[in-house]
Design a protein around this motif. Structure first.
Motif, PDB file in Angstrom:
ATOM      1  N   SER A  67     -10.024  -2.142   6.803  1.00 43.54           N
ATOM      2  CA  SER A  67      -8.878  -1.803   7.923  1.00 43.54           C
ATOM      3  C   SER A  67      -8.244  -1.269   7.311  1.00 43.54           C
ATOM      4  CB  SER A  67      -8.690  -3.278   8.222  1.00 43.54           C
ATOM      5  OG  SER A  67      -9.136  -3.873   9.473  1.00 43.54           O
ATOM      6  N   VAL A  68      -8.605  -2.208   5.755  1.00 43.14           N
ATOM      7  CA  VAL A  68      -7.453  -1.352   4.575  1.00 43.14           C
ATOM      8  C   VAL A  68      -7.863   0.178   4.255  1.00 43.14           C
ATOM      9  CG1 VAL A  68      -6.916  -1.077   1.993  1.00 43.14           C
ATOM     10  CG2 VAL A  68      -6.414  -3.101   2.949  1.00 43.14           C
ATOM     11  N   ALA A  69      -9.100   0.133   3.983  1.00 44.68           N
ATOM     12  CA  ALA A  69      -9.885   1.622   3.662  1.00 44.68           C
ATOM     13  C   ALA A  69      -9.468   2.841   4.029  1.00 44.68           C
ATOM     14  CB  ALA A  69     -11.823   1.401   3.618  1.00 44.68           C
ATOM     15  N   ALA A  70     -10.054   1.925   5.594  1.00 39.99           N
ATOM     16  CA  ALA A  70     -10.372   2.823   7.029  1.00 39.99           C
ATOM     17  C   ALA A  70      -8.420   3.646   7.621  1.00 39.99           C
ATOM     18  CB  ALA A  70     -10.502   2.784   8.803  1.00 39.99           C
ATOM     19  N   SER A  71      -7.734   3.334   7.125  1.00 38.44           N
ATOM     20  CA  SER A  71      -5.982   3.186   7.450  1.00 38.44           C
ATOM     21  C   SER A  71      -5.306   3.738   6.620  1.00 38.44           C
ATOM     22  CB  SER A  71      -4.953   1.852   7.625  1.00 38.44           C
ATOM     23  OG  SER A  71      -5.091   1.036   6.687  1.00 38.44           O
ATOM     24  N   ARG A  72      -4.034   3.904   6.672  1.00 33.75           N
ATOM     25  CA  ARG A  72      -3.111   5.003   5.861  1.00 33.75           C
ATOM     26  C   ARG A  72      -2.683   3.917   4.080  1.00 33.75           C
ATOM     27  NH1 ARG A  72      -1.324   9.817   6.973  1.00 33.75           N
ATOM     28  NH2 ARG A  72      -1.993  10.609   9.138  1.00 33.75           N
ATOM     29  N   TRP A  73      -3.135   2.977   4.884  1.00 34.19           N
ATOM     30  CA  TRP A  73      -2.790   1.556   3.839  1.00 34.19           C
ATOM     31  C   TRP A  73      -4.092   1.630   2.250  1.00 34.19           C
ATOM     32  CZ3 TRP A  73       0.844  -2.052   2.511  1.00 34.19           C
ATOM     33  CH2 TRP A  73       1.555  -1.774   3.884  1.00 34.19           C
ATOM     34  N   ARG A  74      -4.875   2.890   2.136  1.00 39.83           N
ATOM     35  CA  ARG A  74      -5.703   3.150   1.610  1.00 39.83           C
ATOM     36  C   ARG A  74      -5.068   4.605   0.522  1.00 39.83           C
ATOM     37  NH1 ARG A  74      -7.733   6.578   6.025  1.00 39.83           N
ATOM     38  NH2 ARG A  74      -7.615   7.918   5.805  1.00 39.83           N
ATOM     39  N   TYR A  75      -4.069   4.777   0.769  1.00 40.19           N
ATOM     40  CA  TYR A  75      -3.039   5.460  -0.279  1.00 40.19           C
ATOM     41  C   TYR A  75      -2.489   4.772  -0.959  1.00 40.19           C
ATOM     42  CZ  TYR A  75      -5.061   9.307   2.527  1.00 40.19           C
ATOM     43  OH  TYR A  75      -5.476  10.314   3.294  1.00 40.19           O
ATOM     44  N   VAL A  76      -2.004   3.260  -0.859  1.00 43.69           N
ATOM     45  CA  VAL A  76      -1.038   2.134  -1.105  1.00 43.69           C
ATOM     46  C   VAL A  76      -1.438   1.858  -2.179  1.00 43.69           C
ATOM     47  CG1 VAL A  76       0.440   0.280  -1.112  1.00 43.69           C
ATOM     48  CG2 VAL A  76       0.275   2.455   1.141  1.00 43.69           C
ATOM     49  N   VAL A  77      -3.090   1.714  -1.787  1.00 43.28           N
ATOM     50  CA  VAL A  77      -3.758   0.906  -2.612  1.00 43.28           C
ATOM     51  C   VAL A  77      -4.366   0.987  -3.753  1.00 43.28           C
ATOM     52  CG1 VAL A  77      -6.083  -0.553  -2.791  1.00 43.28           C
ATOM     53  CG2 VAL A  77      -4.811  -0.588  -0.850  1.00 43.28           C
ATOM     54  N   VAL A  78      -4.524   2.970  -3.666  1.00 46.01           N
ATOM     55  CA  VAL A  78      -4.544   3.800  -4.574  1.00 46.01           C
ATOM     56  C   VAL A  78      -2.932   3.755  -5.705  1.00 46.01           C
ATOM     57  CG1 VAL A  78      -5.426   5.773  -5.221  1.00 46.01           C
ATOM     58  CG2 VAL A  78      -6.537   4.889  -3.636  1.00 46.01           C
ATOM     59  N   ALA A  79      -2.386   4.124  -5.341  1.00 48.82           N
ATOM     60  CA  ALA A  79      -1.166   4.248  -5.716  1.00 48.82           C
ATOM     61  C   ALA A  79      -1.071   2.788  -6.274  1.00 48.82           C
ATOM     62  CB  ALA A  79      -0.718   4.595  -5.114  1.00 48.82           C
ATOM     63  N   GLY A  80      -1.056   2.114  -5.475  1.00 50.02           N
ATOM     64  CA  GLY A  80      -0.670   0.843  -6.883  1.00 50.02           C
ATOM     65  C   GLY A  80      -1.636   0.190  -7.433  1.00 50.02           C
ATOM     66  N   ALA A  81      -3.372   0.918  -7.276  1.00 50.75           N
ATOM     67  CA  ALA A  81      -4.187  -0.071  -8.818  1.00 50.75           C
ATOM     68  C   ALA A  81      -3.753   1.248  -9.646  1.00 50.75           C
ATOM     69  CB  ALA A  81      -5.009   0.652  -7.769  1.00 50.75           C
ATOM     70  N   ALA A  82      -2.968   2.792  -9.507  1.00 47.59           N
ATOM     71  CA  ALA A  82      -2.786   3.550 -10.826  1.00 47.59           C
ATOM     72  C   ALA A  82      -1.908   3.115 -11.878  1.00 47.59           C
ATOM     73  CB  ALA A  82      -2.470   4.859 -10.022  1.00 47.59           C
ATOM     74  N   ALA A  83      -0.844   2.416 -10.261  1.00 41.80           N
ATOM     75  CA  ALA A  83       0.800   1.773 -11.348  1.00 41.80           C
ATOM     76  C   ALA A  83       0.389   0.539 -11.730  1.00 41.80           C
ATOM     77  CB  ALA A  83       1.816   1.391 -10.424  1.00 41.80           C
ATOM     78  N   VAL A  84       0.029  -0.012 -11.443  1.00 46.38           N
ATOM     79  CA  VAL A  84      -0.578  -1.546 -12.169  1.00 46.38           C
ATOM     80  C   VAL A  84      -1.288  -1.371 -14.306  1.00 46.38           C
ATOM     81  CG1 VAL A  84      -2.004  -3.606 -12.123  1.00 46.38           C
ATOM     82  CG2 VAL A  84      -0.850  -2.787  -9.749  1.00 46.38           C
ATOM     83  N   PHE A  85      -2.572   0.071 -13.471  1.00 43.62           N
ATOM     84  CA  PHE A  85      -3.246   0.244 -14.526  1.00 43.62           C
ATOM     85  C   PHE A  85      -2.532   0.868 -15.808  1.00 43.62           C
ATOM     86  CE2 PHE A  85      -4.628   3.964 -17.022  1.00 43.62           C
ATOM     87  CZ  PHE A  85      -5.780   3.375 -17.488  1.00 43.62           C
TER      88      PHE A  85
END
Length: 814
Positions: free
Chosen positions: A403-421
């Motif tokens: 569901s995350v990959a198929a929805s707009r949450w994917r952008y949140v996940v990618v941005a969140g991963a960048a911030a955590v990194f």
């Protein structure tokens, strides 16, 4: 090119399955032979393996250790709670320990110093004669008057009062050094402990510290470590059995991990390597990788059966064909990340790198080949091994990932991963190189050794030593007043560092003798005017060859300035070394120069410097190797950059956690960190390769992600869940290092699994890298092709639910 590679792989798979009897026979024979050799591996710590011999500090240490002191000094402190040490009961205990120490294996009898030895002397001068004699040798005082005279002698000697008798007179110290070529921790540890326990009691508390005792405690806990290892494996088996619900999903991964361990230990025995207790956690980490690869194959085997494979042989062949490439890519990446540790010029690290690389490479056979070969013999399962079904819980996780990959949450996940990194990367710069605590990081702070260490450091100048050696250009240069004044200045300069409790050199002896010769007048607490006068003053001290050797060599050309440290934190050592270099640069001597640095602190400084450069080099080379592997496997340099995301994220998070919890980067953590790079990418290989393979059959990226997560993602989830829960059991270890490494492995596994299930699919959907999706138009990702099949949740390994649609491509039926 792809068709040719695929054909070769298909031929290899068919060969292994067709000749499974011969393949299994050869594997069994090799395993039996290597089992005999593996049984001969010794589990022990070899001190020489811990030293970077090419480092100048270590070379100075090895050159002067026999005379000026090595890194295996043991300090034994006797402390009384009531009164002071000046009574026959305490002094008799001191004498007994001193007299029995020469019987300990490997001891350097010339380096035994205590009140009861002939090394601690006093000088008495009168109009008739000058007398130098031991303060308490060979007998202890028998009368109150003699006891008071001893007490007065101690208080008037700066070489005894402070260094060997505490300022409050409640403690006394016995020090002993060992010949490093004869050091055997398994022999020294029980012998010293026996002496300490015999002296314990009657109001006397005995504390013992030193490298032989530290590594003796490590060896002492080896049986416990092995029990935890076996218990962890048992829990791992139980969790696999609970989740997989089949015997094949439990026993085959366990068999893969066991046979990999046997092969690796067998090769270690053939190469003459020992297994250091401190790296057993690495053994578990690599064994976990073998289990992980096998679980993927068993899981895909179950999917193929659920999808309608006609025979188990066809299902095993299909599973091996689909997963051989990502499996081998993971193995090669792990092996490359491990082998770069060999560049660290420390024998232990080089041995770990060689055996670790061999261990990782055995996974290619034990898991990637033998698991599908053994699966091909199984019969189609008719039911589950137990009624507990946890698959609905796992389904929810996979459904959430889809569901995350198929929805707009994917952008949140990618941005969140960048911030955590970014955040964890910045915080990771706080990671300490070397020990981060005052006590030994190998043991818990409340351990007996660390408590003894704290007691000794509280009462005396410090349990750990480092010395800088003045090297004159010619004999007798040490006697020069300018040289002796320089030594005093160095001692005063270094005393400003709080972690240094005291110092000692020949410059402390000569002024005291000069004062005593002049009726103890403090005005004459100074050096002689010439080098000949200083030589006479030192001669009057009356030291024998063994005693004077710790202050100067026979030619008076080399002399150490010894510093006592309250702790051996990485920061304390770096500060001390930097300050020494600063003083030497600002105060040059025409008579010679200083050589750095001997003693246990000097050796530790060398190790820390090697680790600092080695860690940067290892991580850089491991990342380069990963990029090369991905570029070759996927024929795209962008693939290497793409797969660096889970690697960098898992490493920065883990390093920042280490910085937060005060876990330093030491000899023991360096190979774990290097292997963690491979650990961070293995799961991503399976998921991304699953997406890529699905897109070879249709143009629907969303469906490809869903199919990959339902198949490869399932194996990732099962493996990460079982391994993460299992490694947490290491928190029960009496060795703090192993407990912390277990926790770090759990973090690595969790972050790697999260990256593979959530971040990588989201990145594929957002960035659509060409090496995965190919050169397709954007529109093809919005509407499924007409030939797409409807996808339902696949059955898990236990076929208790009907499956109407195939979750993945079965080579056997295509």
């Amino acid at each position: 090119m792809k068709d040719l590679t695929y054909t070769k792989l298909q031929n290899f798979v068919e060969f292994c399955i067709r000749n499974r009897v011969a393949v299994a026979g050869v594997y069994l024979l090799l395993t039996l032979v290597l089992t005999l050799f593996a049984a001969r591996v010794h589990v022990k710590t070899v001190f020489e393996d811990l030293l970077p011999r090419s480092h100048p500090y270590v070379q100075v240490h090895e050159r002067f250790q026999e005379h000026f002191g090595g890194s295996n000094v043991i300090s034994i402190m006797l402390e009384v709670k009531q009164g002071d040490i000046f009574n026959q009961k305490v002094l008799e205990k001191v004498r007994k320990i001193t007299n029995e120490l020469p019987l300990v294996d490997g001891v350097n009898s010339t380096q035994i110093v205590s009140l009861a030895s002939n090394k601690l002397r006093e000088i008495r001068a009168s109009t008739d004669a000058i007398e130098a004699r031991p303060v308490m040798w060979p007998d202890i005082p028998k009368t109150q008057q003699e006891m008071q005279a001893l007490k007065s002698s101690v208080l008037n000697s700066p070489l005894i009062y402070g260094p060997y008798v505490s300022r409050d007179l409640k403690s006394t110290l016995i020090t002993v050094d060992f010949y490093e070529s004869l050091v055997d921790y398994n022999k020294i540890f029980p012998q010293i402990n026996k002496l300490a326990e015999a002296a314990q009691g009657e109001g006397v508390q005995v504390s013992v510290v030193g490298e032989p005792m530290l590594y003796g405690w490590v060896n002492y806990y080896v049986p416990e470590t092995l029990h935890i290892f076996l218990f962890t494996i048992g829990c791992l088996v139980a969790l696999l059995f609970l989740i997989a619900r089949t015997w094949r999903g439990t026993l085959l991964p366990l068999l893969a991990g066991l046979t990999s361990a046997i092969w690796a230990l067998g090769f270690a025995s053939l190469l003459g390597f020992n297994l250091d207790p401190l790296v057993i956690v690495i053994a578990f980490l690599i064994t976990a990788r073998s289990i992980s690869h096998s679980v993927q194959l068993v899981s895909r085997f179950g999917d193929e059966l659920a999808a309608g494979a006609e025979t188990t042989r066809a299902a095993a062949s299909s599973a091996m064909l689909q997963l051989f490439k990502p499996g081998m890519l993971g193995v090669i990446a792990d092996a490359g990340c491990m082998v770069v540790v060999v560049l660290t010029p420390i024998p232990l690290m080089q041995k770990v790198a060689v055996i670790g690389t061999i261990w990782v490479l055995t996974i290619a056979v034990s898991a990637c080949v033998m698991t599908p070969v053994l699966l091909s013999w199984l019969k189609k399962p008719k039911g589950c091994a137990h009624p507990f079904d946890v698959s609905p819980l796992l389904d929810r996780v996979l459904t959430l990932a889809i569901s995350v990959a198929a929805s707009r949450w994917r952008y949140v996940v990618v941005a969140g991963a960048a911030a955590v990194f970014v955040g964890s990367g910045l915080y990771a710069f706080r990671l300490q190189i070397g020990d981060a605590d005052a006590g030994s990081p190998i043991l818990w702070q409340d351990s007996r050794y660390n408590q003894d260490s704290a007691a000794v450091n509280r009462q005396f100048q410090g349990a750990d030593r480092m010395y800088a050696v003045f090297a004159g250009t010619k004999p007798d240069d040490v006697k020069e007043p300018a040289v002796l004044e320089n030594m005093v200045s160095m001692q005063r300069f270094m005393a400003a560092q709080p972690e240094i409790g005291g110092s000692l050199s020949i410059a402390d002896i000569i002024p005291s003798v000069n004062r005593i010769l002049r009726e103890d007048n403090p005005r004459y607490q100074e050096f002689g005017k010439t080098k000949n006068e200083n030589g006479e003053l030192f001669y009057m001290w009356g030291a024998d060859a063994g005693e004077s050797a710790q202050f100067v060599d026979a030619k008076f050309q080399h002399a150490p300035v010894t510093f006592y440290f309250k702790d051996h934190r990485g920061g304390s050592i770096r500060t001390a070394v930097q300050r020494l270099k600063e003083f030497i640069a600002d105060n040059p001597l025409k008579q010679g120069s200083y050589l750095l640095a001997g003693g246990v602190i000097g050796v530790t400084a060398a190790v820390n410097e090697v680790i600092l450069s080695g860690q940067i080099e290892s991580v850089a080379l491991a990342l380069l190797w990963l990029v090369i592997c991905c570029a070759v496997a996927y024929r795209s340099t962008r693939a290497g950059i793409f797969f660096m995301v889970p690697v960098m994220l898992s490493n920065t998070i883990t390093f920042s956690f280490m910085a937060w919890k005060g876990i330093g980067m030491t000899l023991s953590t360096l190979p774990v960190a290097a292997l963690g790079i491979g650990l961070g990418v293995d799961y991503a290989f399976y998921v991304v390769d699953g997406i890529r393979e699905e897109l070879h059959h249709h143009n629907d990226l969303k469906m490809a992600i869903q199919q990959s997560l339902r198949t490869a993602g399932k194996g990732v989830l099962i493996t990460s869940l079982t391994l993460t829960v299992s490694v947490v059991l290491w928190l029960q270890s009496s060795l703090r290092f192993q407990a912390e490494m277990g926790l770090l492995m759990a973090i690595w596994l969790f972050v790697s699994a999260f990256s593979a299930l959530f971040i990588m699919p989201a990145m594929v959907y957002v960035f659509r890298p060409e090496f995965i999706v190919g050169k397709r138009s954007e529109s093809k990702y919005s509407t499924p092709a007409k030939r797409h099949r409807k996808v339902e949740d696949p059955a898990w390994e236990c076929p208790t639910r009907a499956v109407s649609n195939k979750p993945g491509r079965s080579v056997a039926n295509d």
